[in-house]
Design a protein around this motif. Sequence first.
Motif, PDB file in Angstrom:
ATOM      1  N   SER A 289      -6.369   3.751   9.839  1.00  0.00           N
ATOM      2  CA  SER A 289      -5.517   3.954   8.746  1.00  0.00           C
ATOM      3  C   SER A 289      -5.791   3.033   7.819  1.00  0.00           C
ATOM      4  N   LEU A 290      -6.196   1.640   7.718  1.00  0.00           N
ATOM      5  CA  LEU A 290      -6.634   1.051   6.588  1.00  0.00           C
ATOM      6  C   LEU A 290      -7.884   1.533   5.859  1.00  0.00           C
ATOM      7  N   ALA A 291      -8.916   1.975   6.948  1.00  0.00           N
ATOM      8  CA  ALA A 291     -10.126   2.520   6.468  1.00  0.00           C
ATOM      9  C   ALA A 291      -9.824   3.687   5.444  1.00  0.00           C
ATOM     10  N   LEU A 292      -8.959   4.674   5.867  1.00  0.00           N
ATOM     11  CA  LEU A 292      -8.626   5.893   5.066  1.00  0.00           C
ATOM     12  C   LEU A 292      -7.914   5.279   3.972  1.00  0.00           C
ATOM     13  N   ALA A 293      -6.882   4.425   4.015  1.00  0.00           N
ATOM     14  CA  ALA A 293      -6.083   4.011   2.744  1.00  0.00           C
ATOM     15  C   ALA A 293      -7.207   3.301   1.610  1.00  0.00           C
ATOM     16  N   TRP A 294      -7.954   2.778   2.283  1.00  0.00           N
ATOM     17  CA  TRP A 294      -8.952   1.975   1.310  1.00  0.00           C
ATOM     18  C   TRP A 294     -10.012   3.178   0.627  1.00  0.00           C
ATOM     19  N   PHE A 295     -10.268   4.310   1.275  1.00  0.00           N
ATOM     20  CA  PHE A 295     -11.092   5.232   0.819  1.00  0.00           C
ATOM     21  C   PHE A 295     -10.213   6.158  -0.117  1.00  0.00           C
ATOM     22  N   TYR A 296      -8.825   6.196   0.060  1.00  0.00           N
ATOM     23  CA  TYR A 296      -8.465   7.087  -1.058  1.00  0.00           C
ATOM     24  C   TYR A 296      -8.099   6.083  -2.145  1.00  0.00           C
ATOM     25  N   CYS A 297      -7.936   4.839  -1.966  1.00  0.00           N
ATOM     26  CA  CYS A 297      -7.874   4.076  -3.175  1.00  0.00           C
ATOM     27  C   CYS A 297      -9.030   4.049  -3.993  1.00  0.00           C
ATOM     28  N   PHE A 298      -9.964   3.692  -3.438  1.00  0.00           N
ATOM     29  CA  PHE A 298     -11.400   2.958  -4.256  1.00  0.00           C
ATOM     30  C   PHE A 298     -12.335   4.166  -4.161  1.00  0.00           C
TER      31      PHE A 298
ATOM     32  N   ALA B 273       0.311  -2.167  -1.440  1.00  0.00           N
ATOM     33  CA  ALA B 273       0.835  -2.859  -2.944  1.00  0.00           C
ATOM     34  C   ALA B 273      -0.236  -2.034  -4.019  1.00  0.00           C
ATOM     35  N   TYR B 274      -1.522  -1.870  -3.696  1.00  0.00           N
ATOM     36  CA  TYR B 274      -2.482  -1.500  -4.529  1.00  0.00           C
ATOM     37  C   TYR B 274      -2.248   0.142  -4.537  1.00  0.00           C
ATOM     38  N   ALA B 275      -1.789   0.787  -3.504  1.00  0.00           N
ATOM     39  CA  ALA B 275      -1.374   2.187  -3.663  1.00  0.00           C
ATOM     40  C   ALA B 275      -0.121   2.391  -4.678  1.00  0.00           C
ATOM     41  N   LEU B 276       0.643   1.375  -4.426  1.00  0.00           N
ATOM     42  CA  LEU B 276       1.908   1.400  -5.142  1.00  0.00           C
ATOM     43  C   LEU B 276       1.680   1.330  -6.472  1.00  0.00           C
ATOM     44  N   VAL B 277       0.739   0.421  -6.922  1.00  0.00           N
ATOM     45  CA  VAL B 277       0.426   0.315  -8.444  1.00  0.00           C
ATOM     46  C   VAL B 277      -0.179   1.739  -8.980  1.00  0.00           C
ATOM     47  N   MET B 278      -1.152   2.237  -8.113  1.00  0.00           N
ATOM     48  CA  MET B 278      -1.788   3.450  -8.591  1.00  0.00           C
ATOM     49  C   MET B 278      -0.877   4.536  -8.793  1.00  0.00           C
ATOM     50  N   ASN B 279       0.215   4.540  -7.916  1.00  0.00           N
ATOM     51  CA  ASN B 279       1.347   5.458  -8.134  1.00  0.00           C
ATOM     52  C   ASN B 279       2.304   5.082  -9.104  1.00  0.00           C
ATOM     53  N   SER B 280       1.986   3.959  -9.903  1.00  0.00           N
ATOM     54  CA  SER B 280       2.815   3.680 -11.330  1.00  0.00           C
ATOM     55  C   SER B 280       4.154   3.000 -10.840  1.00  0.00           C
ATOM     56  N   GLN B 281       4.124   2.249  -9.458  1.00  0.00           N
ATOM     57  CA  GLN B 281       5.300   1.697  -8.754  1.00  0.00           C
ATOM     58  C   GLN B 281       5.177   0.291  -8.724  1.00  0.00           C
ATOM     59  N   ASP B 282       4.628  -0.416  -9.613  1.00  0.00           N
ATOM     60  CA  ASP B 282       4.452  -1.678  -9.948  1.00  0.00           C
ATOM     61  C   ASP B 282       5.588  -2.579  -9.463  1.00  0.00           C
ATOM     62  N   ASP B 283       6.878  -2.227  -9.646  1.00  0.00           N
ATOM     63  CA  ASP B 283       8.187  -2.947  -9.482  1.00  0.00           C
ATOM     64  C   ASP B 283       8.166  -3.238  -7.955  1.00  0.00           C
ATOM     65  N   LEU B 284       7.712  -2.070  -7.342  1.00  0.00           N
ATOM     66  CA  LEU B 284       7.763  -2.221  -5.741  1.00  0.00           C
ATOM     67  C   LEU B 284       6.694  -2.914  -5.192  1.00  0.00           C
ATOM     68  N   ALA B 285       5.526  -3.029  -5.820  1.00  0.00           N
ATOM     69  CA  ALA B 285       4.194  -3.552  -5.216  1.00  0.00           C
ATOM     70  C   ALA B 285       4.397  -5.152  -5.213  1.00  0.00           C
ATOM     71  N   LYS B 286       4.844  -5.847  -6.233  1.00  0.00           N
ATOM     72  CA  LYS B 286       4.987  -7.403  -6.348  1.00  0.00           C
ATOM     73  C   LYS B 286       5.707  -7.887  -5.127  1.00  0.00           C
TER      74      LYS B 286
ATOM     75  N   ASP C   9       3.416  -6.969   9.769  1.00  0.00           N
ATOM     76  CA  ASP C   9       3.045  -8.234   9.462  1.00  0.00           C
ATOM     77  C   ASP C   9       1.438  -8.424   8.866  1.00  0.00           C
ATOM     78  N   SER C  10       1.123  -7.061   8.808  1.00  0.00           N
ATOM     79  CA  SER C  10      -0.475  -7.093   8.472  1.00  0.00           C
ATOM     80  C   SER C  10      -0.519  -7.367   6.926  1.00  0.00           C
ATOM     81  N   ALA C  11      -1.128  -8.629   6.496  1.00  0.00           N
ATOM     82  CA  ALA C  11      -1.500  -8.856   5.338  1.00  0.00           C
ATOM     83  C   ALA C  11      -2.660  -7.853   4.644  1.00  0.00           C
ATOM     84  N   ASP C  12      -3.448  -7.243   5.323  1.00  0.00           N
ATOM     85  CA  ASP C  12      -4.303  -6.326   4.653  1.00  0.00           C
ATOM     86  C   ASP C  12      -3.698  -4.929   4.593  1.00  0.00           C
TER      87      ASP C  12
END
Length: 185
Positions: A123-132, A162-175, A153-156
């Motif tokens: 799941s992390l690998a696919l999220a990375w793929f779609y982000c970058f 958080a990065y995906a939220l920023v990509m979706n213009s949801q900065d207020d939810l990411a921080k 509780d996974s920091a990764d």
Amino acid sequence: AMAFAKTAEQMQIHQTAADAYRYCADLFGYLHPGQNLPPEIYLPWVIESYNTARNRHKCLQIAQLVRKSGQFDLIVESFAGKAAAKNGDSTQASEILRAAEDKAIAEHKSIAADSGDKQLQTSLALAWFYCFVSEDAVGALDWANKALSLKSDSADAAAILAYALVMNSQDDLAKPMIADKYQQN
């Protein structure tokens, strides 16, 4: 040889690092015939090859080497696809990236529900793929949410969400997702 390659990599002498990792791959093949090349060698080799101006085509060769051994690595496939695009072959780039995406999704679906760590990693690998790699904001958000739901509780997983939220213009939810909750990694 690995220490030299890592030093060249840290100094951002990409061509030298790529050549040193190729040497490590050749040496590994000589010392361990019939064994698969480990990711500790082929991942930095593909990254350093991509970072050179004249050897990006080696990314395609490294991906072929990994495929021939029966392994699948989404990161290697991503670098191969991006290298093909940088080399001007957008058709090949699209084919490589589409095939990698399909294989990664199929791999995720084939993992048993009780294999939580393996599901988290795919799941992390696919999220990375779609982000970058494919820069698909909706896909990134979907897979990042799946990753975080597998291990809250996974920091990764939180960082990629958080990065995906920023990509979706949801900065207020990411921080609030990452601020003061995790050590920097």
